[in-house]
Design a protein around this motif. Structure first.
Motif, PDB file in Angstrom:
ATOM      1  N   GLY A 101       0.816  -1.090  -0.062  1.00 56.08           N
ATOM      2  CA  GLY A 101      -0.091   0.182   0.052  1.00 56.08           C
ATOM      3  C   GLY A 101       0.859   1.261  -0.072  1.00 56.08           C
ATOM      4  O   GLY A 101       0.611   2.301  -0.775  1.00 56.08           O
ATOM      5  N   GLY A 102       2.106   1.252   0.740  1.00 49.78           N
ATOM      6  CA  GLY A 102       2.859   2.468   0.618  1.00 49.78           C
ATOM      7  C   GLY A 102       4.191   2.539  -0.012  1.00 49.78           C
ATOM      8  O   GLY A 102       4.742   3.334   0.283  1.00 49.78           O
ATOM      9  N   LEU A 103       4.305   1.395  -0.533  1.00 50.60           N
ATOM     10  CA  LEU A 103       5.766   1.176  -1.267  1.00 50.60           C
ATOM     11  C   LEU A 103       6.027   2.210  -2.276  1.00 50.60           C
ATOM     12  O   LEU A 103       7.315   2.598  -2.038  1.00 50.60           O
ATOM     13  N   SER A 104       5.246   2.594  -2.910  1.00 54.65           N
ATOM     14  CA  SER A 104       5.678   3.722  -4.054  1.00 54.65           C
ATOM     15  C   SER A 104       6.351   4.769  -3.235  1.00 54.65           C
ATOM     16  O   SER A 104       7.095   5.533  -3.741  1.00 54.65           O
ATOM     17  N   GLN A 105       5.436   5.354  -2.271  1.00 55.43           N
ATOM     18  CA  GLN A 105       5.853   6.370  -1.513  1.00 55.43           C
ATOM     19  C   GLN A 105       7.058   6.140  -0.727  1.00 55.43           C
ATOM     20  O   GLN A 105       7.810   7.055  -1.064  1.00 55.43           O
ATOM     21  N   ASP A 106       7.248   5.120  -0.234  1.00 57.54           N
ATOM     22  CA  ASP A 106       8.663   4.802   0.639  1.00 57.54           C
ATOM     23  C   ASP A 106       9.580   4.663  -0.197  1.00 57.54           C
ATOM     24  O   ASP A 106      10.749   5.252  -0.026  1.00 57.54           O
ATOM     25  N   LEU A 107       9.637   4.400  -1.377  1.00 48.66           N
ATOM     26  CA  LEU A 107      10.769   4.073  -2.366  1.00 48.66           C
ATOM     27  C   LEU A 107      10.815   5.353  -3.009  1.00 48.66           C
ATOM     28  O   LEU A 107      11.909   5.366  -3.854  1.00 48.66           O
ATOM     29  N   ASN A 108       9.766   6.120  -3.054  1.00 48.59           N
ATOM     30  CA  ASN A 108       9.945   7.366  -4.191  1.00 48.59           C
ATOM     31  C   ASN A 108       9.925   6.631  -5.627  1.00 48.59           C
ATOM     32  O   ASN A 108      10.690   7.176  -6.410  1.00 48.59           O
ATOM     33  N   TYR A 109       9.222   5.657  -5.800  1.00 49.94           N
ATOM     34  CA  TYR A 109       9.424   4.864  -7.172  1.00 49.94           C
ATOM     35  C   TYR A 109       8.032   4.360  -7.556  1.00 49.94           C
ATOM     36  O   TYR A 109       7.526   3.672  -6.426  1.00 49.94           O
ATOM     37  N   ASN A 110       7.385   4.721  -8.639  1.00 51.35           N
ATOM     38  CA  ASN A 110       6.105   4.124  -8.735  1.00 51.35           C
ATOM     39  C   ASN A 110       6.210   2.743  -9.341  1.00 51.35           C
ATOM     40  O   ASN A 110       6.494   2.046 -10.214  1.00 51.35           O
ATOM     41  N   ASN A 362      16.040 -17.354   1.811  1.00 45.90           N
ATOM     42  CA  ASN A 362      14.808 -16.812   1.725  1.00 45.90           C
ATOM     43  C   ASN A 362      14.436 -17.698   0.399  1.00 45.90           C
ATOM     44  O   ASN A 362      14.857 -17.170  -0.547  1.00 45.90           O
ATOM     45  N   CYS A 363      13.648 -18.927   0.425  1.00 43.32           N
ATOM     46  CA  CYS A 363      13.494 -19.459  -0.949  1.00 43.32           C
ATOM     47  C   CYS A 363      12.259 -20.292  -0.892  1.00 43.32           C
ATOM     48  O   CYS A 363      11.394 -20.131   0.285  1.00 43.32           O
ATOM     49  N   GLY A 364      11.905 -21.118  -1.651  1.00 45.53           N
ATOM     50  CA  GLY A 364      10.683 -21.830  -1.761  1.00 45.53           C
ATOM     51  C   GLY A 364       9.328 -21.169  -1.880  1.00 45.53           C
ATOM     52  O   GLY A 364       8.373 -21.540  -1.768  1.00 45.53           O
ATOM     53  N   TRP A 365       9.593 -20.091  -2.714  1.00 50.23           N
ATOM     54  CA  TRP A 365       8.479 -19.041  -3.038  1.00 50.23           C
ATOM     55  C   TRP A 365       7.644 -19.777  -4.200  1.00 50.23           C
ATOM     56  O   TRP A 365       6.344 -19.391  -4.292  1.00 50.23           O
ATOM     57  N   GLY A 366       8.541 -20.596  -4.816  1.00 51.88           N
ATOM     58  CA  GLY A 366       7.432 -21.336  -6.027  1.00 51.88           C
ATOM     59  C   GLY A 366       6.803 -20.406  -7.036  1.00 51.88           C
ATOM     60  O   GLY A 366       7.406 -19.393  -7.384  1.00 51.88           O
ATOM     61  N   THR A 367       5.617 -20.810  -6.846  1.00 57.80           N
ATOM     62  CA  THR A 367       4.594 -20.033  -8.103  1.00 57.80           C
ATOM     63  C   THR A 367       4.296 -18.719  -7.552  1.00 57.80           C
ATOM     64  O   THR A 367       3.474 -18.103  -8.313  1.00 57.80           O
ATOM     65  N   GLY A 368       4.470 -18.312  -6.294  1.00 62.82           N
ATOM     66  CA  GLY A 368       3.765 -17.334  -5.787  1.00 62.82           C
ATOM     67  C   GLY A 368       4.358 -16.279  -4.871  1.00 62.82           C
ATOM     68  O   GLY A 368       3.483 -15.892  -4.007  1.00 62.82           O
ATOM     69  N   GLY A 369       5.655 -16.013  -5.144  1.00 67.61           N
ATOM     70  CA  GLY A 369       6.212 -15.176  -4.224  1.00 67.61           C
ATOM     71  C   GLY A 369       6.226 -13.627  -4.444  1.00 67.61           C
ATOM     72  O   GLY A 369       7.022 -12.958  -3.619  1.00 67.61           O
ATOM     73  N   PHE A 370       5.918 -13.465  -5.750  1.00 69.20           N
ATOM     74  CA  PHE A 370       5.838 -11.810  -6.183  1.00 69.20           C
ATOM     75  C   PHE A 370       5.056 -10.928  -4.977  1.00 69.20           C
ATOM     76  O   PHE A 370       5.649  -9.958  -4.517  1.00 69.20           O
ATOM     77  N   LYS A 371       3.980 -11.578  -4.837  1.00 71.28           N
ATOM     78  CA  LYS A 371       3.045 -10.852  -3.985  1.00 71.28           C
ATOM     79  C   LYS A 371       3.701 -10.654  -2.568  1.00 71.28           C
ATOM     80  O   LYS A 371       2.932  -9.586  -1.823  1.00 71.28           O
ATOM     81  N   ALA A 372       4.501 -11.297  -2.094  1.00 72.61           N
ATOM     82  CA  ALA A 372       5.141 -11.510  -0.751  1.00 72.61           C
ATOM     83  C   ALA A 372       6.202 -10.517  -0.795  1.00 72.61           C
ATOM     84  O   ALA A 372       6.855 -10.340   0.301  1.00 72.61           O
ATOM     85  N   THR A 373       6.830  -9.932  -1.774  1.00 79.53           N
ATOM     86  CA  THR A 373       8.248  -9.279  -2.008  1.00 79.53           C
ATOM     87  C   THR A 373       8.573  -8.285  -1.014  1.00 79.53           C
ATOM     88  O   THR A 373       9.394  -8.619  -0.103  1.00 79.53           O
ATOM     89  N   PRO A 374       7.663  -7.344  -0.628  1.00 81.37           N
ATOM     90  CA  PRO A 374       8.170  -6.561   0.627  1.00 81.37           C
ATOM     91  C   PRO A 374       8.208  -7.030   1.783  1.00 81.37           C
ATOM     92  O   PRO A 374       8.973  -6.718   2.678  1.00 81.37           O
ATOM     93  N   GLY A 375       6.934  -7.922   2.287  1.00 80.03           N
ATOM     94  CA  GLY A 375       6.931  -8.537   3.469  1.00 80.03           C
ATOM     95  C   GLY A 375       7.978  -9.513   3.682  1.00 80.03           C
ATOM     96  O   GLY A 375       8.872  -9.540   4.650  1.00 80.03           O
TER      97      GLY A 375
END
Ligand SMILES: Cc1cc2nc3c(=O)[nH]c(=O)nc-3n(C[C@H](O)[C@H](O)[C@H](O)COP(=O)(O)OP(=O)(O)OC[C@H]3O[C@@H](n4cnc5c(N)ncnc54)[C@H](O)[C@@H]3O)c2cc1C
Ligand SMILES: [Zn+2]
Lengths: 417, 99
Positions: A101-110, A362-375
């Protein structure tokens, strides 16, 4: 770092865009760092960013064998959601969703996080029961998720075919409204820029070929194609190659690497308002801001590092897409590609210390780890900095496969994007 | 799509006729109830996942339905050899060294 803003855009527009500085440096590797992160995907770059930002550890290098985001980060269909079944998953994926939710602001990157809603289709009685159970479990965990009838699903996503005699009839859907998509490259680049600005060395075209250990067994550094580099802490964040790297330190991990494919259509005007997933028939679809339909398939059946897969898999996915959305039958597909996804037996990641002192994974994200990237990056940085897991990733150990304390999203969802 | 030689049917058939059935040559322990947690983990969960030559089981599901073994290069996805269940792991050290 020069801040991006509407004023910067106006100023540069007047100067013919000649004044933009490079987003991150490309330094030569130093002899030694406090922390080395292996893998310049979103998870690795993010970990470096949070090490610098939250823990004040800036003598850090990210080593990437190819180019930033050239692994699964730049190959995925960017679906973001957090409606997983188990408490541990709710903790981890919701942590990520909050940060999105706040990543673009935090990174100053859209990073173009777009909460356009993720709808998961139920095609049979089993799906209906499982999804309703999911929705109740999610509600108890404070994770937003709601049940839609076929008519409500069609209202939310007009291209959907809900006719009763469809090959895969839609019997309802689970909708997470805060789910959506983000721009994958921007996530890698935004983290790289933020990390580099805080002193992290981003080193591309640098493949790790060995992990060095001292007499006491603890990590002392890595061997790379650009020479040896010392560090007393090494974090492996290499997705499909994680088991290859862990074996360099004699750690056996319960991972298998499979191809996962996706494809995009020719770009068209906005026709598809949300993300729709169908686990049962292995078809995922959304529309990018460029206008392409972004379509994801299921994994191939055999292990592979080839970054390609079988045409039969794509064909099966497109069969399902055409059946569910008859209006797309005449769309032309432009490109298809594959990534190497690291799959654990319970389909949950491993985000933990390892039996080797100074080695973290940090591994084993398989087919679904993009969504988890910031966390995931955030708690991985914590684990490395403090030499102990954050409460959110504490359950995601390597030892769970020995103790039997699995986080069995595999049984809960079968597939997880 | 892979073309796979079934050692029983003795012909090359397209991949959709086959099911991949995991890593080969993993013997199920006869005293499974006596295994320690470490041994059980190794047997049940740990796989070699090589980048290079993998030994794996396949099943000719929509053909003779029999299981057989294969050696395949996971970088190129090319099969080096397929062989019947019960025959020993072929010696491919020459192949591996050439990589
Ligand atoms: C087709 C496809 C669709 C997907 N769809 C989704 C989706 O919709 N939603 C979702 O949440 N997830 C999705 N995923 C999964 C998601 O892409 C990954 O879980 C996530 O991007 C992993 O990020 P990462 O940073 O860990 O890995 P990566 O981005 O793969 O980064 C790992 C990096 O390590 C580098 N590396 C490897 N070995 C070495 C070495 N020896 N030395 C140096 N560097 C090395 C690699 O080059 C790579 O850049 C999808 C994946 C694929 C392939
Ligand atoms: Zn056969």
């Amino acid at each position: 770092m020069r801040k991006y803003s509407v004023f910067a855009i106006a100023r540069e527009a007047l100067r013919g865009n000649t004044g933009w500085p490079e987003q991150w440096g490309s330094p030569e590797p130093k002899k030694s760092y406090d922390v080395i992160i292996i893998g310049g995907g979103g998870h690795g770059l993010g970990a470096a960013y949070y090490l610098a930002k939250e823990h004040g550890i800036t003598n850090v290098a990210v080593l990437e064998k190819g180019w930033l985001g050239g692994g699964n980060t730049g190959r995925n269909t960017t679906i973001i959601r957090s409606n997983y079944l188990y408490d541990e998953s709710a903790g981890l994926y919701n942590h990520a969703l909050r940060l999105w939710g706040g990543l673009s602001q935090d990174l100053n990157y859209n990073v173009m996080y777009s909460a356009r809603g993720v709808m998961m289709l139920a095609h049979n009685v089993h799906d209906v029961q499982v999804f309703k159970r999911h929705i109740h479990a999610n509600r108890l965990n404070g994770v937003e998720n709601e049940w839609l009838t076929p008519e409500q699903a069609k209202e939310y996503c007009p291209p959907l075919n809900i006719s009763k005699d469809a090959r895969y009839p839609v019997m309802g859907a689970a909708l997470q409204r805060r789910g959506g998509t983000a721009r994958h490259d921007a996530v890698a680049w935004g983290y790289a820029r933020g990390a580099s600005d805080r002193g992290v060395d981003i080193i591309q075209n640098c493949e790790v070929t060995g992990i060095r250990r001292g007499r006491d067994g603890a990590v002392t550094g890595v061997e790379t194609t650009r020479g040896p580099i010392n560090a007393s802490k090494v974090g492996v964040s290499a997705a499909g190659h994680s088991s290859v790297l862990m074996q360099m330190a004699d750690v056996q991990v319960p991972l298998e690497s499979f191809p996962l494919q996706a494809l995009v259509s020719e770009p068209v005007k906005p026709v598809f308002p949300c993300v729709v997933m169908s686990n049962t028939v292995h078809a995922y679809i959304s529309q990018s801001d460029k206008g392409e339909l972004v379509i994801g398939a299921g994994t191939d059946q055999y292990t592979s590092y080839s970054q390609t897969g079988s045409l039969a898999i794509l064909q099966h996915t497109l069969d399902a897409i055409c059946e569910l959305y008859p209006m797309f039958t005449r769309m032309k597909m432009m490109r298809s590609w594959g990534g190497v996804v690291d799959v654990t037996p319970d389909r949950s990641p491993i985000l933990a210390k390892t039996p080797v002192k100074g080695l973290y994974v940090n591994c084993g994200w398989g087919t679904g780890g993009f969504k988890a990237t910031p966390g995931s990056a955030h708690v991985f940085a914590h684990t490395i900095a403090r030499d102990e897991p954050h409460p959110i990733n504490a359950p995601y150990t390597l030892e769970r496969f020995r103790t039997g304390r699995l986080i069995d999203e595999a049984a809960a969802a079968a597939v997880a994007h | 799509m892979l073309l796979i030689h079934c050692p029983y049917c003795e012909e090359e058939r397209p991949e959709p006729e086959f099911r991949h059935a995991g890593e080969a040559h993993i013997a199920r322990a006869e005293n499974i109830t006596e295994l320690s947690d470490e041994e059980f983990e190794r047997h049940f969960f740990i796989r070699s996942n090589p980048k290079g030559i993998a030994f794996e089981r396949w099943r000719h599901m929509h053909g003779c339905a029999r299981f057989f073994n294969a050696a395949r290069d996971t970088l190129s996805d090319k099969f080096l050899v397929t062989y019947k269940i019960g025959t020993p792991k072929p010696d491919l050290s020459g192949e591996i060294r050439r990589k």
